[in-house]
Design an enzyme around this catalytic site. Sequence first.
Site, short mmCIF file in Angstrom:
data_model
loop_
_atom_site.label_atom_id
_atom_site.label_comp_id
_atom_site.label_asym_id
_atom_site.label_seq_id
_atom_site.Cartn_x
_atom_site.Cartn_y
_atom_site.Cartn_z
N SER A 1 -72.93 -23.93 5.27
CA SER A 1 -71.52 -23.60 5.14
C SER A 1 -70.90 -24.60 4.18
O SER A 1 -71.40 -25.73 4.04
CB SER A 1 -70.82 -23.69 6.50
N TYR B 1 -69.73 -29.02 13.86
CA TYR B 1 -70.16 -27.93 12.99
C TYR B 1 -70.46 -28.44 11.59
O TYR B 1 -71.53 -28.17 11.02
CB TYR B 1 -69.07 -26.85 12.94
#
Length: 253
Positions: free
Chosen positions: A145, A158
């Site tokens: 990401s 994350y």
Amino acid sequence: MSESDFAGRHVLITGGTRGIGKSLAVMLAAEGARLSLNYVSRAEDAAAAVAEVEAAGGEGVAVAGDVSTPEGADAIVAAAREAMGPIDMLVCSAGTSSPTPADEITWELWKHELNVNLDGTFTMIYAVKDEMIERGFGRIVTVSSIAGLRERMNQVPYSTSKAGVIALTRCTAHAWAGKNVRVNCLCPGLTETEMAHTLGDDAMAHIIENTPIGRIGQPEELASVARFLLSEESSYMTGQTIVASGGRCMLPG
């Protein structure tokens, strides 16, 4: 791309019954791939995804299992191999995110997100790498990401896990480049998936406002990049991190 890149190839996709993973599965099915789609829960969604794969012209099977432990990954690979034969390509698309202010993160949240996002990528790669090395052929795409490339004060676990996925990709790519096992990484920006909506409407609107292209990405757009990385059109690429974020995150040239 020639059909021969995927015709008859067995592609295992974790997180393959939703979002980018499902979109990729349907794309590859249309080119004759055999798909094993991993999921953790929501068997009805998994069955629907397999139906879409078959409607597109491919063979598909849903494989339940948890990627976050070596035992779980081994079981997923064993079930996929039994159903579809040796695994030619792996896409690590399973992931989780629970946006939380940095000063409220618990040990349990930290461990859960790293277990799924980073450990789960490691366990799956290491569950298939021996057969790929032995056959002298393997294509692996990890999904990170842009959160792994820039700060995210409400996504500390994350972002950390996704930065780890990028490093894992580079290290394994370097280790196995001479074995014809290529490993590359896709870094999506904000994409229209269930996970994106965990950010909340205000956060999503802010991100879109600050995205040069001015809109959210669609799963099919990200899937097409993963498809390229699996194909022989990217035959001179390994260890690379490819960003598709509408211009929100740009790597230095």
